[in-house]
Design an enzyme around this catalytic site. Structure first.
Site, PDB file in Angstrom:
ATOM      1  CG  ASP A   1       0.618  18.881  22.191  1.00  0.00           C
ATOM      2  OD1 ASP A   1      -0.598  18.820  22.463  1.00  0.00           O
ATOM      3  OD2 ASP A   1       1.502  18.384  22.907  1.00  0.00           O
TER       4      ASP A   1
ATOM      5  CG  HIS B   1      -2.048   0.910   1.205  1.00  0.00           C
ATOM      6  ND1 HIS B   1      -2.222   1.917   2.141  1.00  0.00           N
ATOM      7  CD2 HIS B   1      -3.089   1.028   0.347  1.00  0.00           C
ATOM      8  CE1 HIS B   1      -3.311   2.604   1.874  1.00  0.00           C
ATOM      9  NE2 HIS B   1      -3.861   2.085   0.795  1.00  0.00           N
TER      10      HIS B   1
ATOM     11  CE  LYS C   1      -3.980   6.745   2.910  1.00  0.00           C
ATOM     12  NZ  LYS C   1      -5.353   6.370   2.866  1.00  0.00           N
TER      13      LYS C   1
ATOM     14  CG  ASP D   1      19.009  11.659  -9.917  1.00  0.00           C
ATOM     15  OD1 ASP D   1      18.974  10.563 -10.528  1.00  0.00           O
ATOM     16  OD2 ASP D   1      18.904  12.750 -10.484  1.00  0.00           O
TER      17      ASP D   1
ATOM     18  CG  HIS E   1      -7.411   8.373   0.066  1.00  0.00           C
ATOM     19  ND1 HIS E   1      -6.108   8.300  -0.397  1.00  0.00           N
ATOM     20  CD2 HIS E   1      -7.845   7.096   0.192  1.00  0.00           C
ATOM     21  CE1 HIS E   1      -5.776   7.026  -0.541  1.00  0.00           C
ATOM     22  NE2 HIS E   1      -6.801   6.277  -0.191  1.00  0.00           N
TER      23      HIS E   1
ATOM     24  CE  LYS F   1      -1.106   5.044  -1.576  1.00  0.00           C
ATOM     25  NZ  LYS F   1      -1.696   4.343  -0.428  1.00  0.00           N
TER      26      LYS F   1
END
Length: 485
Positions: free
Chosen positions: A410, A226, A405, A233, A403, A228
């Protein structure tokens, strides 16, 4: 047909019950999470035959061990080498934590540092809101690549977003740049064979992560990648919640507005993203890349942001992302803000939130009003009553699909990544999160959270309790299966 059943049932029924007996014995011997075991037992009870089939395909830890045990050893060996050769040990914790502004999160930092996630300060971090901000930045960075481009995505689509990137990757290969691409076998099921052929013919090395044989039955298959990740470089990295799909650019092509968060990283922290990519590259390709200075370059002063990148998955010794969330919540002194598309918390996370709220820590939770999975949505809603009773504010995002997350504690800590606050992200999927300890960056995320609240409806405790009995019953039933979702 009835006569045939009367003939064979005296044989089949005892065999079935013997099978159930051995399944239960196997669960007991594995000493698995009691909540998950209860869910599977309920499934076996409610769906006698189908439940057994589901358990045999998706519930056995032996499959997990068989697939990932060897990989876990490789991860540790490669990780020790990575830390020794490419991360200066004096930079893992640049200053004595107890004497710095980071002292509040000392347990989080030290815990992650022991899980191949060193803390570094020489970083520049940019927060990207939605695909509209992410994709132009990615295309710019890819155009400027000189040595290699590494991409690892759950969803990579051959559409108005994926096509231009694919064409650019083929151009970079012609310029002599090495391009490696990992796509998940379930998340990227939409990619046709012709796409793989085109990319490979053009010199792009592309592999599927755990390809599947029966696509029709794989919407919730276990152990998906899951993550991404983009590394260019060894200097620039991208990670967060946004896949390569045109639903994220909100250009009117899709009816639903997608709200998400991503990061552009530059500096020492990119080394951890590179490390994670190389581990998965070895897994999918059986090619062991030489981890030299081309992949882990030295950095001049890039920025001053403290950051850590951490991964979790079935090949990881620790459930590190879940545990880091727990430690961060417990470190809160004033306020915790959480945005997540799927809220099916473990018992420990739920207890931490409720306990913090009872200790006068202000807790705010933002989840979608409508989800892309009705059963997950129903399970999520079943937790709201307890949250409201503890004084936690719950906001239902209604502009589209939330979507994003993100966790903010604080005004000086944030986590941004691919991990949802649910059992699947904590235990089954391969995830990656970035932890930020920079007040200016956290304030940007807080401002975005506050702006998103304008597109939310805050849940009223009295109205929530007075909802219909059938709705509550549906949510309660779905919650019983929560550990399997």
């Amino acid at each position: 047909m009835l006569e045939l059943w009367h003939t064979v049932s005296p044989v089949l029924i005892p065999i079935y019950y013997v099978g159930i007996f051995f399944v239960v014995i196997n669960m007991l011997l594995e000493n698995r999470n009691p909540l998950k075991m209860h869910s599977y037992l309920l499934l076996l009870l409610l769906l006698p035959v189908a439940g057994l089939i589901i358990y045999l395909f998706f519930g056995q830890n032996q499959r997990k061990r068989k697939i990932f045990e060897k990989r876990r050893l490789i991860n540790q060996a490669f990780g020790d080498s990575y830390l020794a050769e490419y991360i200066d040990r004096s930079e893992r914790i640049p200053v004595p934590i107890e004497e710095s502004p980071l002292a509040q999160y000392e347990k989080v930092i030290r815990f992650l540092s022991k899980d191949l996630s060193p803390l570094s300060q020489n970083n520049k971090v940019e927060i990207l809101k939605n695909g509209e901000e992410k994709f132009p930045k990615v295309m710019e960075a890819v155009r400027n690549a000189r040595h290699h481009i590494h991409l690892e995505y759950y969803i990579f689509s051959d559409d108005t977003v994926g096509d231009p990137l694919a064409d650019l990757l083929l151009e970079k290969v012609k310029e002599g740049v090495k391009v490696r691409l990992i796509v998940d076998g379930v998340g990227s099921l939409g990619l046709k064979k012709s796409f793989f052929n085109k990319m490979r013919k053009g010199g792009v090395q592309i592999y599927e992560f755990m390809p599947v044989l029966f696509p029709s039955f794989t919407s919730k298959i276990n152990y998906r990648n899951h993550r991404k990740i983009i590394v260019i470089d060894g200097h620039i990295g991208f990670t967060g919640g946004i896949n390569f799909n045109d639903r994220y650019i909100n250009n009117g092509t899709h009816p639903l507005y997608w709200r998400d968060t991503h990061l552009r990283l530059e500096g020492e922290v990119v080394k951890t993203l590179q490390f994670l990519f190389l581990l998965n590259w070895q897994f999918v390709s059986n090619e062991e890349l030489k981890a030299d200075e081309n992949y882990f370059p030295d950095f001049t002063q890039t920025g001053n942001s403290f950051a850590q990148v951490n991964a979790s998955g079935p090949d990881w010794e620790l459930e590190s992302i879940m545990d880091s969330f727990l430690l961060a919540i417990n470190a809160a002194q004033r306020r915790v803000r959480i945005a997540t598309p799927y809220f099916i918390p473990t018992e420990s996370i739920m207890d931490a939130l409720v306990t913090a709220a009872k200790a006068d820590i202000e807790i705010e939770l933002m989840i979608p009003r409508e989800s892309d999975s009705w059963i997950v949505q129903a399970a999520s809603m079943s937790y709201i009553k307890v949250l409201l009773a503890a004084g936690i504010k719950v906001f239902l995002y209604q502009k589209g699909f939330l979507h994003s997350k993100v966790i903010m504690v604080d005004d000086n800590f944030a986590s941004v990544g691919s991990a949802n606050m649910d059992y699947r992200s904590f235990d089954l999927n391969h995830e990656v999160n970035t932890y930020l300890y920079e007040k200016a960056l956290v304030e940007i995320l807080i401002d975005q959270f506050e702006a998103d609240k304008a597109d939310c409806a805050q849940v009223d405790a009295k109205r929530w309790v007075n909802r219909s009995v059938p709705q509550k019953l549906k949510e309660s039933i779905c919650r019983l299966l929560a550990p399997l979702l």
